[in-house]
Design an enzyme around this catalytic site. Structure first.
Site, PDB file in Angstrom:
ATOM      1  CD1 TRP A  32     -66.846  35.584-172.350  1.00 56.85           C
ATOM      2  CD2 TRP A  32     -65.920  37.458-171.583  1.00 56.85           C
ATOM      3  NE1 TRP A  32     -65.598  35.691-172.908  1.00 56.85           N
ATOM      4  CE2 TRP A  32     -65.006  36.825-172.455  1.00 56.85           C
ATOM      5  CE3 TRP A  32     -65.556  38.669-170.989  1.00 56.85           C
ATOM      6  CZ2 TRP A  32     -63.750  37.363-172.737  1.00 56.85           C
ATOM      7  CZ3 TRP A  32     -64.304  39.198-171.265  1.00 56.85           C
ATOM      8  CH2 TRP A  32     -63.426  38.547-172.129  1.00 56.85           C
ATOM      9  CE1 TYR A  80     -60.337  37.163-173.747  1.00 55.68           C
ATOM     10  CE2 TYR A  80     -60.843  38.247-175.836  1.00 55.68           C
ATOM     11  CZ  TYR A  80     -60.929  37.150-175.003  1.00 55.68           C
ATOM     12  OH  TYR A  80     -61.613  36.033-175.410  1.00 55.68           O
ATOM     13  CD  GLN A 100     -69.790  32.781-173.437  1.00 52.46           C
ATOM     14  OE1 GLN A 100     -70.349  33.692-172.852  1.00 52.46           O
ATOM     15  NE2 GLN A 100     -68.608  32.317-173.070  1.00 52.46           N
ATOM     16  N   GLY A 160     -68.658  27.623-174.207  1.00 51.04           N
ATOM     17  CA  GLY A 160     -68.184  28.135-172.932  1.00 51.04           C
ATOM     18  C   GLY A 160     -67.199  27.179-172.281  1.00 51.04           C
ATOM     19  CG  ASP A 162     -62.976  28.743-173.742  1.00 52.47           C
ATOM     20  OD1 ASP A 162     -64.201  28.655-173.532  1.00 52.47           O
ATOM     21  OD2 ASP A 162     -62.352  29.798-173.625  1.00 52.47           O
ATOM     22  CE1 TYR A 347     -60.148  28.661-168.839  1.00 47.01           C
ATOM     23  CE2 TYR A 347     -60.105  28.001-171.123  1.00 47.01           C
ATOM     24  CZ  TYR A 347     -60.380  28.942-170.172  1.00 47.01           C
ATOM     25  OH  TYR A 347     -60.893  30.134-170.571  1.00 47.01           O
ATOM     26  CD  GLU A 391     -61.042  31.409-165.500  1.00 43.94           C
ATOM     27  OE1 GLU A 391     -59.833  31.685-165.251  1.00 43.94           O
ATOM     28  OE2 GLU A 391     -61.529  31.496-166.639  1.00 43.94           O
TER      29      GLU A 391
HETATM   30  C1  GLC Z   1     -63.531  31.477-170.544  1.00 42.83           C
HETATM   31  C2  GLC Z   1     -64.561  30.387-170.301  1.00 42.83           C
HETATM   32  C3  GLC Z   1     -65.936  30.872-170.703  1.00 42.83           C
HETATM   33  C4  GLC Z   1     -66.255  32.160-169.961  1.00 42.83           C
HETATM   34  C5  GLC Z   1     -65.146  33.211-170.130  1.00 42.83           C
HETATM   35  C6  GLC Z   1     -65.320  34.397-169.202  1.00 42.83           C
HETATM   36  O1  GLC Z   1     -63.403  31.755-171.895  1.00 42.83           O
HETATM   37  O2  GLC Z   1     -64.219  29.220-170.974  1.00 42.83           O
HETATM   38  O3  GLC Z   1     -66.904  29.918-170.435  1.00 42.83           O
HETATM   39  O4  GLC Z   1     -67.466  32.686-170.376  1.00 42.83           O
HETATM   40  O5  GLC Z   1     -63.897  32.642-169.845  1.00 42.83           O
HETATM   41  O6  GLC Z   1     -65.409  33.992-167.863  1.00 42.83           O
END
Ligand code: GLC
Length: 422
Positions: A32, A80, A100, A160, A162, A347, A391
């Protein structure tokens, strides 16, 4: 418990796939974009060479038009969704088709500052100046067609954050008809009550299919998107990236890159003013399709302190965080507790995210708001001591949420333990 520094390093090593790092096993099995930039900063604390490689791998997958994709699907993994078959971006190494937050300029300068091998750092930093510059140029060309100095995201995943409450209103205009049937995978790895809803996923996918039908042509996507949001946090990261790239480019003799990025940063800081809300004591998102500010007080408008905003704005943001801190055990919640839509476990609708804490603390420290920066760092370290490298965390009771042994959480903890930004 093992020493937190050793523990953080072991998380980064566990998720290291050689030339890139996965955010966490299972839930996120690829590379990512903004995760990688924070990861590199973390890796620089124990393996400089590996840190540069992390950034180089990311930019090796930059598109010809300058965009740097949000996911790079280095390997096949069914765990995924949505995978490369949904995105269909037609790249040799498959990638998503959106971007992003542009942390790369900030990360590059930080890596260079931390490097002990300055000759290696100068060589590798110099090679990344142009790609990062091209990415910034892409933003201001394709995502700011009116030359306002601020760019729009066209999909919530680009921010980022979501499922932030910020998107609820503009997202309601995104249709859901005609989407292909799908099976989510995220809810098999994490508690569905802590993840986005089905209705949101339908809209995420509608946008992906819409952009895919336009051949991922970035000359068309912005205007064709029913979702165009100017996020202050996203812009502030880009502005800071431009400012940092400009400084480093100047130091390394790349004067044209330095000048262009300085101009973008200056214009951006000025333009952010239009997003300030006196009522909320922070910046707000702008819905570009209607031209109105979105009444939603999230960390998007707080992490804007990462840009070089006026000191009195940083002071007001400090007061806003202090008022949230009266009602939460841990700071900084991703959404204001004053808002009835706040959700401590879902989240980006309430939980604390340590990467965001890091950006806020760095910004506040630079603005002279030392006490609040230190409070945020302390709160972050308390969270990992209590709940490990999760996370995200419930701001009320510190419960660990989402994925575990999480890379970017470990990366920013290495910064905190090394006394950064305090
Ligand atoms: C989720 C988060 C994002 C992040 C990704 C990987 O989608 O919202 O910000 O980059 O996870 O950690």
């Amino acid at each position: 418990m093992t020493d937190p520094r050793d523990h953080a390093i072991s998380v980064l090593k566990e998720n290291d796939r050689g030339t890139y790092t996965v955010p966490t096993k299972g839930l996120y099995p690829f590379q990512w974009n903004w995760d990688s930039c924070f990861t590199a900063i973390g890796q620089a604390h124990f393996d400089e060479d590996r840190a540069w490689t992390e950034m180089e791998t990311l930019f090796a997958h930059q598109w010809d038009d300058g965009m740097v994709p949000h996911i790079i699907f280095h390997v096949h993994d069914d765990g995924y969704f949505p995978g490369p078959d949904v995105w269909q971006t037609g790249r040799a190494v498959r990638t998503s088709g959106i971007t992003q937050p542009a942390v790369a300029g900030f990360a590059l300068k930080r890596l260079f500052a931390m490097s002990k091998d300055k000759a290696m750092a100068a060589r590798r930093a110099r090679a990344l100046l142009e790609p990062i510059h091209r990415w910034h140029q892409w933003f201001y060309t394709c995502r700011d067609p009116g030359a306002e100095g601020l760019v729009a995201i066209i999909h919530p995943w680009e921010a980022g954050r979501d499922n932030s409450i910020d998107w609820d209103e503009p997202f309601a205009r995104v249709p859901t008809d005609g989407i292909d049937p799908y099976v989510r995978r995220d809810t098999q790895h994490a508690d569905p009550a802590h993840r986005p809803t089905k209705e949101q996923y339908d809209r995420y996918l509608w946008l992906v299919q819409h952009f895919r039908a336009l051949g991922w042509d970035n000359n068309k996507l912005h205007d064709a998107s029913p979702f165009q949001v100017v996020d202050p946090g996203f812009n502030a990261i880009l502005i800071r990236g431009c400012a940092d790239l400009s400084e480093l480019a100047g130091e390394l003799g790349a004067h044209q890159i330095a000048a262009a990025n300085r101009d973008w940063a200056q214009k951006g800081v000025g333009a952010l003013e239009a997003l300030w809300s006196e009522k909320h004591g922070q910046y707000l998102c702008l819905d570009r399709t209607t031209g109105t500010l979105i009444d939603s007080a999230s960390i998007g408008g707080i992490m804007a302190v990462i840009a070089n905003i006026p000191a009195y704005r940083a002071a007001a943001i400090t007061r806003t965080i202090a008022s949230e801190a009266e009602r939460t055990r841990y700071v900084v919640p991703s959404h204001s507790l004053d808002d009835p839509r706040f959700d401590a476990k879902r989240y980006w609708r309430g939980p604390v995210w340590l990467v965001v804490n890091y950006l806020i603390a760095v910004g506040l420290k630079a603005a002279g708001e030392d006490a609040m920066a230190e409070k945020i760092v302390r709160s972050s370290l308390e969270l990992i001591e209590k709940s490990g490298f999760a996370e995200y965390y419930d701001p009320l009771d510190g419960e660990p949420l989402g994925g575990r042994t999480f890379t970017w959480t470990a990366a920013v903890v290495l910064e905190f333990l090394a006394g950064e930004p305090a």
